[in-house]
Design a protein around this motif. Structure first.
Motif, PDB file in Angstrom:
ATOM      1  N   SER A 194       0.740  -1.270   0.075  1.00  0.00           N
ATOM      2  CA  SER A 194      -0.103  -0.088   0.135  1.00  0.00           C
ATOM      3  C   SER A 194       0.734   1.173   0.005  1.00  0.00           C
ATOM      4  O   SER A 194       0.149   2.365  -0.515  1.00  0.00           O
ATOM      5  CB  SER A 194      -0.629  -0.049   1.023  1.00  0.00           C
ATOM      6  OG  SER A 194      -0.222   0.103   2.205  1.00  0.00           O
ATOM      7  N   ASN A 322      -0.343  -4.198   3.238  1.00  0.00           N
ATOM      8  CA  ASN A 322      -0.559  -5.176   2.012  1.00  0.00           C
ATOM      9  C   ASN A 322       0.693  -6.056   1.979  1.00  0.00           C
ATOM     10  O   ASN A 322       0.874  -6.319   0.713  1.00  0.00           O
ATOM     11  CB  ASN A 322      -1.163  -4.512   1.084  1.00  0.00           C
ATOM     12  CG  ASN A 322      -1.891  -5.596   0.109  1.00  0.00           C
ATOM     13  OD1 ASN A 322      -2.562  -6.652   0.695  1.00  0.00           O
ATOM     14  ND2 ASN A 322      -1.863  -5.513  -1.014  1.00  0.00           N
ATOM     15  N   LEU A 390      -2.156   3.005  -2.689  1.00  0.00           N
ATOM     16  CA  LEU A 390      -3.219   2.695  -1.851  1.00  0.00           C
ATOM     17  C   LEU A 390      -3.372   3.268  -0.372  1.00  0.00           C
ATOM     18  O   LEU A 390      -4.536   3.867   0.043  1.00  0.00           O
ATOM     19  CB  LEU A 390      -3.372   1.004  -1.918  1.00  0.00           C
ATOM     20  CG  LEU A 390      -3.458   0.397  -3.077  1.00  0.00           C
ATOM     21  CD1 LEU A 390      -3.259  -1.327  -2.791  1.00  0.00           C
ATOM     22  CD2 LEU A 390      -4.580   0.615  -4.092  1.00  0.00           C
ATOM     23  N   LYS A 393      -4.548   6.755  -0.749  1.00  0.00           N
ATOM     24  CA  LYS A 393      -6.064   6.672  -0.992  1.00  0.00           C
ATOM     25  C   LYS A 393      -7.115   6.385   0.262  1.00  0.00           C
ATOM     26  O   LYS A 393      -8.154   6.742   0.395  1.00  0.00           O
ATOM     27  CB  LYS A 393      -6.425   5.864  -2.089  1.00  0.00           C
ATOM     28  CG  LYS A 393      -5.670   6.266  -3.375  1.00  0.00           C
ATOM     29  CD  LYS A 393      -6.266   5.126  -4.381  1.00  0.00           C
ATOM     30  CE  LYS A 393      -5.518   5.811  -5.982  1.00  0.00           C
ATOM     31  NZ  LYS A 393      -5.430   4.707  -6.929  1.00  0.00           N
ATOM     32  N   LYS A 394      -6.372   5.255   1.068  1.00  0.00           N
ATOM     33  CA  LYS A 394      -7.363   4.582   2.100  1.00  0.00           C
ATOM     34  C   LYS A 394      -6.879   5.186   3.555  1.00  0.00           C
ATOM     35  O   LYS A 394      -7.852   5.122   4.413  1.00  0.00           O
ATOM     36  CB  LYS A 394      -7.026   3.159   1.905  1.00  0.00           C
ATOM     37  CG  LYS A 394      -7.528   2.490   0.817  1.00  0.00           C
ATOM     38  CD  LYS A 394      -7.047   0.946   0.433  1.00  0.00           C
ATOM     39  CE  LYS A 394      -7.833   0.185   1.893  1.00  0.00           C
ATOM     40  NZ  LYS A 394      -7.405  -1.143   1.509  1.00  0.00           N
ATOM     41  N   PHE A 395      -5.548   5.429   4.003  1.00  0.00           N
ATOM     42  CA  PHE A 395      -5.373   5.882   5.113  1.00  0.00           C
ATOM     43  C   PHE A 395      -4.989   7.275   5.299  1.00  0.00           C
ATOM     44  O   PHE A 395      -4.288   7.872   4.563  1.00  0.00           O
ATOM     45  CB  PHE A 395      -4.037   4.610   5.590  1.00  0.00           C
ATOM     46  CG  PHE A 395      -4.742   3.294   5.343  1.00  0.00           C
ATOM     47  CD1 PHE A 395      -5.606   2.858   5.738  1.00  0.00           C
ATOM     48  CD2 PHE A 395      -3.458   2.792   4.578  1.00  0.00           C
ATOM     49  CE1 PHE A 395      -5.864   1.561   5.319  1.00  0.00           C
ATOM     50  CE2 PHE A 395      -3.882   1.264   4.360  1.00  0.00           C
ATOM     51  CZ  PHE A 395      -4.947   0.725   4.793  1.00  0.00           C
TER      52      PHE A 395
END
Length: 485
Positions: A194, A322, A390, A393-395
């Protein structure tokens, strides 16, 4: 790069080594009629290997090389996007090249590699001095784009290929010591860590024809090289067969539907000559197999050293990253290495401090992992959010910078401690050392590396590329000191 590499103000010299150019062209001849190429490389060994491919492509177009950008007709900068600081370093170099271009309007300036792939046309728009932008899979297009640039037309090619491996190109060895060389065995990455931009800047994973790799290794050995490093973002996932690579050159050897994995490939390269050392990088904890470890044990000339990035010692953080393994799995792989290859096998790592939402307890898990494994050395950084990943975008990047730096310093201190402990275990032991040349600090001493990838300094006067048996008498966390046996 050997040693304790970290991105923190307290280690400015190591930071310069990690972030600055490690790879510049040198003057290849005195033929003044040739057009000249100047190229700088930043980041990982894959970028350095790519620069050798780029130089070969332009050599076929009549380019020589120069160690001075002021004397160049084409200036290329091969870039890294792994952290923001790496990109800022490149932008500063482009400012310098801007001054060169003002003095010589005919010079062509190009940006290559991961930063080119990530920013694409934005580089042409923002950096007015940039004439061409090429991603890692577009280097065959370089001669055409250089000609366009010379005619006043800017060019860009950031197409990512599912097949390109540059297997047919014989790299020009830049700044070579004549002893060690890089061999790219695969390109791209299918792991979607990620925090990492590599899958977006280098594309999907594809493996190179093993016979072309063996041929390159044989050619290097015939030219006097005595060590090769097999390179890939994840060498353990190397897998090649004619069916999976429809651009492979089919012949009697590979027409039998053979499948070659990484253990098979290492064995093939090791058989080139028992006098050719074989290294590799980078391994992924989820993929490294006992078969690979047993192959290393089987061949004395496969070096007893594995770079096995952990990134964190906490399972929750590893899941957010990830990485597809947990702390227990990583320890299992380390235990297998120690069991099969012995305690003298060198193990190094990558560590990231202050990843998104990391707590103090989770940070302590990284330190206790380091206590358990006893890494010989590590590459250590604090988390740097990269656009498009990632994690971005996510965290939320919610660990304060001062906390990241403090945790990183604790990781550095721990690595200094365990590196010294590991090196002290070598005092009194004898190692076979491949001599790379004179010590940087004394012409009366030689410098080389043992099988575990540790730098060894000893007094002698021996030719580069020769092997010497050295008894270790002293050490620092980063270096072994010995005497010739």
């Amino acid at each position: 790069m050997q040693g304790l590499i970290a991105d923190i103000d307290l280690l400015e010299e190591e930071q310069k080594q990690a972030e600055s150019c490690d790879f510049k062209t040198t003057e290849d001849d005195n033929i003044v009629t040739k057009r000249k190429l100047y190229i700088e490389s930043y980041g990982c060994q894959m970028n350095f290997s790519d620069s050798e491919i780029v130089t070969s492509i332009l050599k076929d177009e009549g380019f020589g090389t120069t160690s001075s950008p002021e004397h160049a007709d084409v200036i290329l900068i091969n870039t890294c996007s792994i952290r923001d600081k790496a990109e800022q370093t490149v932008r500063k170099r482009l400012e310098f090249f801007n001054a060169v271009k003002k003095k010589n309007r005919n010079v062509t300036v190009g940006v290559l590699g991961c930063m080119a792939e990530r920013l694409k046309s934005q580089l042409l728009e923002e950096e007015k001095i940039v004439d061409l932008v090429l991603g890692p899979d577009a280097y065959r297009d370089l001669p055409k784009l250089v000609k366009q640039a010379e005619n006043g037309e800017k060019g860009i090619n950031t197409f990512l290929s599912k097949e390109e491996t540059y297997a047919d190109i014989s790299p020009v060895r830049l700044n070579s010591n004549g002893v060690s060389a890089l061999i790219s065995i695969m390109r791209g990455c299918d792991n979607m860590c990620s925090f990492c931009v590599v899958p977006f800047t280098r594309g999907r994973e594809r493996s190179r024809d093993p016979h072309s790799i063996v041929k390159e290794a044989q050619d290097l050995f015939d030219k006097g090289y005595r060590e090769v490093s097999l390179l890939g973002q994840n060498v353990d996932s190397y897998k090649w067969s004619p069916e999976e690579n429809n651009k492979a050159r089919l012949d009697k050897k590979n027409d039998s539907k053979e499948i070659v994995n990484f253990a098979n490939l290492m064995e093939m390269v090791a058989k080139v000559s028992p006098d050719l050392r074989v290294r590799f990088s980078t391994s992924h904890p989820k993929d490294i197999t006992d078969e690979v470890l047993h192959t290393i044990k089987k061949y004395k000339n496969i070096c007893n050293y594995i770079h096995l990035p952990a990134q964190s010692g906490n399972s929750r953080i590893l899941e957010l990253m990830n990485r597809t393994y947990d702390r227990h799995w990583y320890i299992n792989r380390v235990d297998a290495i120690r069991s099969i290859l012995g305690t003298e096998c060198g193990i190094s790592s990558d560590m990231i401090a202050g990843f998104c939402s990391e707590t103090e307890e989770e940070h302590q898990d990284t330190l206790t992992l380091m206590d358990y494994v006893k890494f010989d050395f590590s590459y250590m950084y604090f988390y740097s959010e990269r656009p498009g990943t990632l994690a971005a975008k996510k965290f939320e990047d919610d660990v304060p910078l001062e906390v990241k730096k403090r945790r990183l310093q604790e990781i550095i201190d721990k690595q200094q401690e365990v590196s010294l402990e590991r090196n002290q275990l070598d005092i009194g032991k004898e190692f076979e050392v491949l001599i790379e040349g004179k010590s940087k600090r004394s012409n009366e001493k030689m410098q080389g590396r043992n099988s575990a990838n540790k730098v060894v300094i000893f007094e002698a006067d021996l030719p580069k590329g020769s092997l010497a048996t050295v008894k270790i008498i002293d050490c620092t966390p980063a270096t072994l000191f010995g005497e010739l046996v």
